[in-house]
Design an enzyme around this catalytic site. Structure first.
Site, PDB file in Angstrom:
ATOM      1  N   GLY A  16       0.830  -1.206   0.000  1.00 41.94           N
ATOM      2  CA  GLY A  16       0.000   0.000   0.000  1.00 41.94           C
ATOM      3  C   GLY A  16       0.857   1.246   0.000  1.00 41.94           C
ATOM      4  O   GLY A  16       1.748   1.403  -0.828  1.00 41.94           O
ATOM      5  N   THR A  18       1.792   5.334  -0.367  1.00 41.71           N
ATOM      6  CA  THR A  18       1.529   6.269  -1.458  1.00 41.71           C
ATOM      7  C   THR A  18       1.712   5.604  -2.811  1.00 41.71           C
ATOM      8  O   THR A  18       0.897   5.785  -3.722  1.00 41.71           O
ATOM      9  CB  THR A  18       2.461   7.495  -1.345  1.00 41.71           C
ATOM     10  OG1 THR A  18       2.309   8.085  -0.050  1.00 41.71           O
ATOM     11  CG2 THR A  18       2.124   8.527  -2.401  1.00 41.71           C
ATOM     12  N   LYS A  82       4.351  24.660  -1.524  1.00 47.28           N
ATOM     13  CA  LYS A  82       5.804  24.672  -1.692  1.00 47.28           C
ATOM     14  C   LYS A  82       6.165  25.385  -2.989  1.00 47.28           C
ATOM     15  O   LYS A  82       5.764  24.973  -4.068  1.00 47.28           O
ATOM     16  CB  LYS A  82       6.324  23.234  -1.716  1.00 47.28           C
ATOM     17  CG  LYS A  82       7.806  23.101  -2.037  1.00 47.28           C
ATOM     18  CD  LYS A  82       8.204  21.640  -2.157  1.00 47.28           C
ATOM     19  CE  LYS A  82       9.626  21.503  -2.658  1.00 47.28           C
ATOM     20  NZ  LYS A  82      10.005  20.093  -2.841  1.00 47.28           N
ATOM     21  N   GLU A 345      15.698  16.443  -3.823  1.00 53.31           N
ATOM     22  CA  GLU A 345      14.854  17.239  -4.713  1.00 53.31           C
ATOM     23  C   GLU A 345      13.414  16.727  -4.772  1.00 53.31           C
ATOM     24  O   GLU A 345      12.668  17.001  -5.708  1.00 53.31           O
ATOM     25  CB  GLU A 345      15.458  17.286  -6.118  1.00 53.31           C
ATOM     26  CG  GLU A 345      16.682  18.198  -6.238  1.00 53.31           C
ATOM     27  CD  GLU A 345      16.329  19.677  -6.215  1.00 53.31           C
ATOM     28  OE1 GLU A 345      15.131  19.997  -6.314  1.00 53.31           O
ATOM     29  OE2 GLU A 345      17.254  20.516  -6.100  1.00 53.31           O
ATOM     30  N   THR A 347      11.769  13.846  -5.339  1.00 50.94           N
ATOM     31  CA  THR A 347      11.359  13.213  -6.597  1.00 50.94           C
ATOM     32  C   THR A 347      10.673  11.858  -6.428  1.00 50.94           C
ATOM     33  O   THR A 347      10.257  11.256  -7.416  1.00 50.94           O
ATOM     34  CB  THR A 347      12.589  13.018  -7.501  1.00 50.94           C
ATOM     35  OG1 THR A 347      13.625  12.337  -6.768  1.00 50.94           O
ATOM     36  CG2 THR A 347      13.122  14.357  -7.966  1.00 50.94           C
ATOM     37  N   ILE A 349       7.686  10.593  -5.182  1.00 47.86           N
ATOM     38  CA  ILE A 349       6.312  10.403  -5.651  1.00 47.86           C
ATOM     39  C   ILE A 349       6.229  10.656  -7.154  1.00 47.86           C
ATOM     40  O   ILE A 349       5.482   9.987  -7.874  1.00 47.86           O
ATOM     41  CB  ILE A 349       5.342  11.309  -4.874  1.00 47.86           C
ATOM     42  CG1 ILE A 349       5.324  10.912  -3.395  1.00 47.86           C
ATOM     43  CG2 ILE A 349       3.926  11.223  -5.451  1.00 47.86           C
ATOM     44  CD1 ILE A 349       4.456  11.800  -2.520  1.00 47.86           C
TER      45      ILE A 349
END
Length: 504
Positions: A16, A18, A82, A345, A347, A349
């Site tokens: 599971g 994200t 952001k 930075e 990255t 997701i």
């Protein structure tokens, strides 16, 4: 000509979080009006890593493509906005710079804005590059804006991302996916059964329940139950270029205003992050255990937090790199099962959603297609190389030599692909551009300028523009930007009015 298809009828997602629920939401959204089944197996015995709490702008596009209401998502995940990342102490102690999203300035008479700025700098104008970035000026003034009201203003090209609670994001996506027909099964995968040709046939849970499928998606994290353990896909280790291999994380209360940016602060043996959400602060220290112990790293992190600790510090080991094949046989790996690049930075997701989008474009049938798989794996590898090189850029351009970690970076080899970019830029401030690259010109300019990598000259075609006229044009644009920013609501005001956090 008659075309025959052997379509996939059952997807099984293992894991599971994200990554898993974003995969479930994506596939469930595509097949919600069909007879294709999507089932996700989630173990309650496995804790979500929950490190990637800062994102980049493509996530907004992903959420909108799924039909998710952005304000609702922000409230449910306790998110804040952001504008970019403030890097502190990376070039040297006491120095900072900002990496924004969006575009820098506007083209002038067909010339790229950066080249115009570069010419004025050569003529003695010391106005900082970030004075022309809408996101940087908004961040400096702690402002946000109502997007539809920013049209036809200096803010129209501004792009934003989110800081979010990764656990709450996973729960939100789970509820969304289930609402469109994705089946959730709670259980722990004990066995993986394969067919004679090496494909995955089914997985068996600790309860004895067996779940068969046509295609499997591995979101089992660092365990890599399917792509690694069952299919024995090798892992490319990139610690030669990115030696940090551990992170210690802690959540704290908010003790100040909610800043619309992430803070990345260079430390003795790596760097720390500080991510403000609406209800708390996320903090972490990414480091290499060759230079510092877990106890020392934890102590360093705790000295750099504001507010009171809400959770005990937790150490997370990792290995930078990726699978040789992230799509192998009838299995696709996503998230930590696919690979890992330190979250400098934000990255993580993005790589999940980018992989899913590319997979949909190359969507398979039940039949093995070596051409599709090879091209998919090539493209994902290319994405990882691009991000890896961009991360290394932050380290290899430092002037710090105050600890063994930073001293070693003065001599560490860097990827040839990155060296070519730096060499090219050093001549006239030009960039090597790639199709569908994540980091566009603004990102490279921001980090190169922030780390004081200065080109030898600007493009000679800029001499066709009069310096005084150019100076006047840029000054007018900067003034208009500042005036527009100061009319915007504060970040906190915007959150409270449009998307206040739900009770955790």
């Amino acid at each position: 000509m008659q075309i025959t298809q052997d379509p996939i009828k059952k997807f099984v997602i293992v894991g599971g979080g994200t990554a898993g629920w974003l995969a479930g939401a994506t596939l469930g959204n595509i097949f919600k009006h069909s007879d294709v089944e999507v089932e996700l197996i989630e173990s309650e015995d496995v804790n979500i890593i929950g490190v990637g709490e800062a994102t980049i702008p493509p996530l907004i596009d992903t959420l909108e493509s799924l039909g998710i209401d952005l304000s609702e998502f922000i409230s449910a995940t306790q998110a804040s906005f952001k504008w970019g990342i403030k890097f502190e102490n990376w070039y040297q102690e006491g120095h900072s710079y900002f990496h924004p999203f969006g575009e820098l300035g506007k083209r002038i008479d067909g010339h790229e804005f950066y080249q115009c700025w570069l010419k004025l700098k050569a003529h003695g104008d010391n106005t900082p590059l970030m004075a022309y970035s809408p996101e940087a000026v908004l961040a400096e003034n702690m402002r946000f804006f109502v997007p539809h009201q920013a049209m036809n203003t200096p803010l129209s090209g501004a792009r934003f991302a989110l800081h979010l609670d990764a656990v709450l994001a996973g729960k939100y996506l789970r509820n969304f996916a289930q609402s469109i027909g994705v089946k959730r099964t709670v259980g722990h995968v004990e066995l993986v059964d394969k067919t004679l040709d090496g494909n995955i046939a089914s997985v068996t849970l600790s309860s004895g329940h067996t779940i068969a499928g046509d295609f499997f998606i591995d979101c089992s994290g660092f365990n890599s139950l399917l792509i690694g353990n069952a299919l024995n896909t090798d892992y490319q280790d990139w610690s030669e270029y990115l030696p940090c291999n551990r992170a210690v994380v802690v959540q704290t209360t908010l003790s100040e205003d909610i800043a619309p940016y992430t803070i990345s602060r260079a430390q003795e043996a790596g760097w720390s992050w500080h991510i403000p959400l609406q209800h708390r602060m996320g903090n972490g220290y990414v480091y290499c255990d060759k230079y510092i112990s877990d106890e020392q790293a934890t102590a360093t992190l705790m000295k750099n937090i504001s507010g009171k600790a809400l959770t005990p510090p937790r150490v997370i080991p990792f290995r930078t790199g990726l699978r040789e094949q992230v799509w192998h046989k009838n299995c696709l790996a996503l998230g930590l099962a696919q690979g890992f690049l330190e979250p400098l930075e934000s990255t993580a997701i993005h790589l999940v959603s980018k992989s899913l989008a590319l997979f949909v474009r190359m969507f398979p049938t039940k039949q093995h297609n070596a051409i599709l798989q090879a091209e998919f794996n090539r493209r994902i590898h290319q994405d990882y190389v691009e991000i890896r090189d961009f991360l290394v850029l932050h380290y290899c351009t430092t002037k710090r030599s105050d600890s063994p970690f930073w001293q070693d970076w003065q001599h560490r080899p860097i990827p040839q692909t990155l060296q070519q970019r730096i060499n090219f830029f050093a001549q006239q401030g030009g960039l090597l551009r790639e199709t569908e690259a994540l980091f566009q010109a603004t990102s490279w300019y921001a980090v190169l300028d922030g780390m004081k990598v200065n080109p030898l000259s600007y493009n000679p075609t800029l001499d066709a523009l009069d310096a005084k006229t150019l100076h006047k044009s840029l000054n007018m644009g900067r003034t208009a930007l500042e005036q527009c920013v100061l009319k915007q609501p504060s970040h906190l005001q915007f959150l409270q009015q449009y998307c206040p956090a739900e009770n955790p």
